[in-house]
Structures are given as C-alpha cells and as structure tokens.
Design an enzyme around this catalytic site. Sequence first.
Site, PDB file in Angstrom:
ATOM      1  N   CYS A 117       0.824  -1.220   0.000  1.00 47.51           N
ATOM      2  CA  CYS A 117       0.000   0.000   0.000  1.00 47.51           C
ATOM      3  C   CYS A 117       0.855   1.266   0.000  1.00 47.51           C
ATOM      4  CB  CYS A 117      -0.928   0.015   1.201  1.00 47.51           C
ATOM      5  SG  CYS A 117      -2.084  -1.341   1.209  1.00 47.51           S
ATOM      6  N   HIS A 257      -2.942   7.038   3.804  1.00 56.08           N
ATOM      7  CA  HIS A 257      -3.436   5.794   3.210  1.00 56.08           C
ATOM      8  C   HIS A 257      -4.779   5.459   3.875  1.00 56.08           C
ATOM      9  CE1 HIS A 257      -3.863   1.837   1.775  1.00 56.08           C
ATOM     10  NE2 HIS A 257      -3.417   1.217   2.850  1.00 56.08           N
ATOM     11  N   ASN A 287     -10.081   0.100   1.362  1.00 59.31           N
ATOM     12  CA  ASN A 287      -8.631   0.187   1.164  1.00 59.31           C
ATOM     13  C   ASN A 287      -8.306  -0.237  -0.271  1.00 59.31           C
ATOM     14  OD1 ASN A 287      -5.870  -0.218   1.104  1.00 59.31           O
ATOM     15  ND2 ASN A 287      -5.768  -1.362   3.028  1.00 59.31           N
TER      16      ASN A 287
HETATM   17  N1  ACO Z   1     -17.172  -9.184  10.847  1.00 58.19           N
HETATM   18  C1  ACO Z   1     -17.411  -9.602  12.098  1.00 58.19           C
HETATM   19  N2  ACO Z   1     -16.458 -10.026  12.922  1.00 58.19           N
HETATM   20  C2  ACO Z   1     -15.190  -9.998  12.477  1.00 58.19           C
HETATM   21  C3  ACO Z   1     -14.869  -9.579  11.172  1.00 58.19           C
HETATM   22  C4  ACO Z   1     -15.919  -9.153  10.350  1.00 58.19           C
HETATM   23  N3  ACO Z   1     -15.720  -8.726   9.096  1.00 58.19           N
HETATM   24  N4  ACO Z   1     -13.533  -9.658  11.010  1.00 58.19           N
HETATM   25  C5  ACO Z   1     -13.018 -10.116  12.177  1.00 58.19           C
HETATM   26  N5  ACO Z   1     -14.030 -10.337  13.046  1.00 58.19           N
HETATM   27  C6  ACO Z   1     -13.938 -10.838  14.401  1.00 58.19           C
HETATM   28  C7  ACO Z   1     -12.671 -11.610  14.662  1.00 58.19           C
HETATM   29  O1  ACO Z   1     -12.824 -12.959  14.240  1.00 58.19           O
HETATM   30  C8  ACO Z   1     -12.533 -11.500  16.169  1.00 58.19           C
HETATM   31  O2  ACO Z   1     -13.364 -12.448  16.754  1.00 58.19           O
HETATM   32  P1  ACO Z   1     -12.859 -13.322  18.005  1.00 58.19           P
HETATM   33  O3  ACO Z   1     -12.527 -12.302  19.059  1.00 58.19           O
HETATM   34  O4  ACO Z   1     -14.028 -14.180  18.300  1.00 58.19           O
HETATM   35  O5  ACO Z   1     -11.649 -14.037  17.490  1.00 58.19           O
HETATM   36  C9  ACO Z   1     -13.130 -10.130  16.486  1.00 58.19           C
HETATM   37  O6  ACO Z   1     -13.896  -9.754  15.312  1.00 58.19           O
HETATM   38  C10 ACO Z   1     -12.117  -9.037  16.764  1.00 58.19           C
HETATM   39  O7  ACO Z   1     -11.107  -9.113  15.793  1.00 58.19           O
HETATM   40  P2  ACO Z   1      -9.875  -8.136  15.839  1.00 58.19           P
HETATM   41  O8  ACO Z   1      -8.898  -8.566  14.798  1.00 58.19           O
HETATM   42  O9  ACO Z   1      -9.396  -7.964  17.252  1.00 58.19           O
HETATM   43  O10 ACO Z   1     -10.567  -6.766  15.402  1.00 58.19           O
HETATM   44  P3  ACO Z   1      -9.885  -5.372  15.290  1.00 58.19           P
HETATM   45  O11 ACO Z   1     -10.633  -4.400  16.104  1.00 58.19           O
HETATM   46  O12 ACO Z   1      -8.394  -5.456  15.467  1.00 58.19           O
HETATM   47  O13 ACO Z   1     -10.130  -5.008  13.760  1.00 58.19           O
HETATM   48  C11 ACO Z   1      -9.093  -5.007  11.597  1.00 58.19           C
HETATM   49  C12 ACO Z   1      -9.671  -5.855  12.733  1.00 58.19           C
HETATM   50  C13 ACO Z   1     -10.169  -4.088  11.078  1.00 58.19           C
HETATM   51  C14 ACO Z   1      -8.625  -5.945  10.480  1.00 58.19           C
HETATM   52  C15 ACO Z   1      -7.912  -4.183  12.136  1.00 58.19           C
HETATM   53  O14 ACO Z   1      -7.032  -5.008  12.838  1.00 58.19           O
HETATM   54  C16 ACO Z   1      -7.170  -3.463  11.059  1.00 58.19           C
HETATM   55  O15 ACO Z   1      -7.683  -2.562  10.441  1.00 58.19           O
HETATM   56  N6  ACO Z   1      -5.873  -3.808  10.845  1.00 58.19           N
HETATM   57  C17 ACO Z   1      -5.054  -3.147   9.861  1.00 58.19           C
HETATM   58  C18 ACO Z   1      -5.384  -3.692   8.528  1.00 58.19           C
HETATM   59  C19 ACO Z   1      -4.723  -2.917   7.423  1.00 58.19           C
HETATM   60  O16 ACO Z   1      -4.588  -1.729   7.476  1.00 58.19           O
HETATM   61  N7  ACO Z   1      -4.334  -3.649   6.390  1.00 58.19           N
HETATM   62  C20 ACO Z   1      -3.876  -3.091   5.200  1.00 58.19           C
HETATM   63  C21 ACO Z   1      -2.429  -2.852   5.193  1.00 58.19           C
HETATM   64  S1  ACO Z   1      -1.970  -2.097   3.744  1.00 58.19           S
HETATM   65  C22 ACO Z   1      -1.559  -3.192   2.470  1.00 58.19           C
HETATM   66  O17 ACO Z   1      -0.437  -3.266   2.066  1.00 58.19           O
HETATM   67  C23 ACO Z   1      -2.636  -4.040   1.815  1.00 58.19           C
END
Ligand code: ACO
Length: 334
Positions: A117, A257, A287
């Site tokens: 990204c 980003h 994203n």
């Molecule tokens: N719907 C419902 N529940 C979900 C979903 C969903 N879409 N996705 C995950 N969950 C659940 C998980 O399974 C977890 O359940 P559990 O506790 O029973 O295991 C719970 O929700 C909490 O999950 P977390 O991972 O703790 O949620 P978090 O608040 O951290 O949010 C997220 C997750 C949105 C992915 C966050 O970590 C994030 O944005 N990370 C950065 C991602 C990013 O920016 N990536 C791109 C990088 S750039 C590139 O090069 C592509």
Amino acid sequence: MSLNLRSVGILGTGMCLPEKVLTNMDLEKMVDTSDEWIRTRTGIVERRIADPHTPTSVLAEKAARMALENARIKAQNIGLIIVATVTPDMVFPATACLVQDRLGATSAAAFDLEAGCSGFIYALASGAQFVASGIYDYVLVIGAETLSRIVNWEDRNTCVLFGDGAGAVVLGPVPEGYGILGMDLGSDGGGADLLDVPAGGSLNPASEYTVKNKLHFLRMNGNEVFKFAVRIIGDSALRALSSAGLEKENIDFLIPHQANIRIIQSALKRLKISEEKVYVNLDRYGNTSAASVPIALHEAYREGLIKKDNIVVLVAFGAGLTWGAAVIRWSADI
Ligand code: ACO
C-alpha cells in the site's frame, strides 16, 4: 560532482473507480459479518469492485488519461511511466508497459513497482528523481489495483476491507520552493509474513496444492498490521517533515493511506492536527492499496481543499512491511 537538481511537483491528478458498489449489507449476505461491525471497526461503508473484464491496467489507463488532461501534457511527452501495484494484470510484462502502449506514450520507459500500500509514495519518490536530475521532463506515476481479484471472499477478516480503483499524477518541473520538499521511505522485511499472498511466485508456484489451500489469496494478521500502522504513520510523516525542514505545525493538509479510520484518527492525534485537515474517503472506497493515496489526493484537490502554497503531507504503510511519506508545497500553476 555538481548536482543542479530541479524542483519537482505534481502538475495534474486523475482517478478511476469501477462503477459497481459493494456495500456492507451486500457483504452480510456473503460472510458472517455486519454493517455495524465493519463501520465501527474500520469506518468502511462500501467499496468499488471491477467487473471481471476490467484488469488493473484499464483502471490505470483511465486515471492516467485524466491526470494528463488536467496537467495539459501530451502522452507523447511523458518520459517514464511507473505503475505501483500488487495486482498487476500478469506476472509479466509490466502493467506499466500495457498502459504505455494504450496511451500512445511513445517516448516513455515503463516499469511496475511493488511496495504494498506504500507503492504510490515509493513510485512518486522514484519518478521525482528522474525529473529532478533532468533525465525526463514529465513522469506519469500511477497507483492502480484490483484487490478484489486476490481477496478470499470467504474470509471475513480481510474481504470487508479492500476495494478496486486507480489514481495518477503527472510529475514535472515546478518553480523553486514548490513541489516535493521532503520524503521518508522505509521497510522492515521482518514483518513480511504479516500481510502476504504466499503463492504464485518462485517460492510457491501455482499447483493443485496452492489452489486447494487458497494460497493465492491475501492473508493478513490484522492486529499486528494495525499496531505497526498506528506507530509508523506518525513517525514517517514526522521524518518527512523534518527532511523538509518543517514541523507538524506546518501541515496544511494530510492525505493518509485509507485503510482504517481508527489508524487515521491515531495519526491526527500524534500529529496534533484537526479533522478538517485530513482527507477521508475510505467510507466510500475501502482500502484500495497503492491507489488509495492518489485517489484521495485527486478528490481533495478537486474539492478545493488543497490550495496554492499549502503544505500537503502524503503518508502510507503496507505489505513488506513498507512505509513512506512525502511533503509537498502545492504548486501555483495546477
Ligand atoms: N465481521 C465480524 N467479525 C469480524 C470480522 C468481520 N468482518 N472480522 C473479524 N471479526 C472478528 C474476529 O474474528 C474477532 O473475533 P474473536 O474475538 O471471536 O476471534 C473479532 O472480530 C475481533 O477481531 P480483531 O482482529 O481484534 O478486530 P480489530 O478491532 O483489530 O479489527 C481489523 C480488525 C479491522 C482488520 C484491524 O485489525 C485493522 O484494520 N488492521 C489493519 C489492517 C490494514 O490496514 N491492512 C492493510 C495494510 S496495507 C496493504 O499493504 C494491503
């Protein structure tokens, strides 16, 4: 050796988004998720998805045409085309070559650049060197992606986050004191496994096994990427400002980003800037990886939020791990 480097700025911007909108409600029917979860955890409401006949190069070409028109530069005058992408049309040839041909950019060299990204910032930094040195007058820098092609639509952890699109800028010489004033680029390959598509390369060539085990899809450790992003987005912006001899108080507008609204909010806190000074469109597009910064830049500029003399900071992070930031004094003549 004496270096008489020219100042380099953005002469025009463009973007292209597929028409098809995929909402959180649509995703509720595909995986075990909810509109409420996606909105509160990410800020995303909907994203665009390219139709099956539209590869990355088509989005890139359309964004590029708009940027050339806005810059009032002919394709034949472009010396170099760089396409930043993690979703090229093919392993090779480069998507940039396909774009070069379709634009009729007959004088242009062309290559792809892959830095997750952060790809657009890396491409901007690379393209700027050619203009600064006088090797080329005009460079087309494009960030273009069809992430929908590598997302596992059965994995709720990742499929809700990404979208397709392209953004482009034309770089060229600008008056001294304008254009790109400072940069920061960095990487930490120690975090390579936090975000990857493990198969399809020389390590795990395509096989029945890789397909069966869904190794051609994007995998992500969301929590770890989140922690990294929160730390690096502020650090990188501050380092780029410092390389320009500026401080956070000098920021007029921030284009981060577009990954997660909570990551952007943490950057605002760290940089002590108000919400009006940051552009957010992740609610509409999700994203779009390397396309996210140039799309946001184009929209912010077109909406009149970026004005002449403004200090604009672009900042991104992504797979690699990689990160990058650029500080630009917006030029007078765009
Ligand atoms: N719907 C419902 N529940 C979900 C979903 C969903 N879409 N996705 C995950 N969950 C659940 C998980 O399974 C977890 O359940 P559990 O506790 O029973 O295991 C719970 O929700 C909490 O999950 P977390 O991972 O703790 O949620 P978090 O608040 O951290 O949010 C997220 C997750 C949105 C992915 C966050 O970590 C994030 O944005 N990370 C950065 C991602 C990013 O920016 N990536 C791109 C990088 S750039 C590139 O090069 C592509």
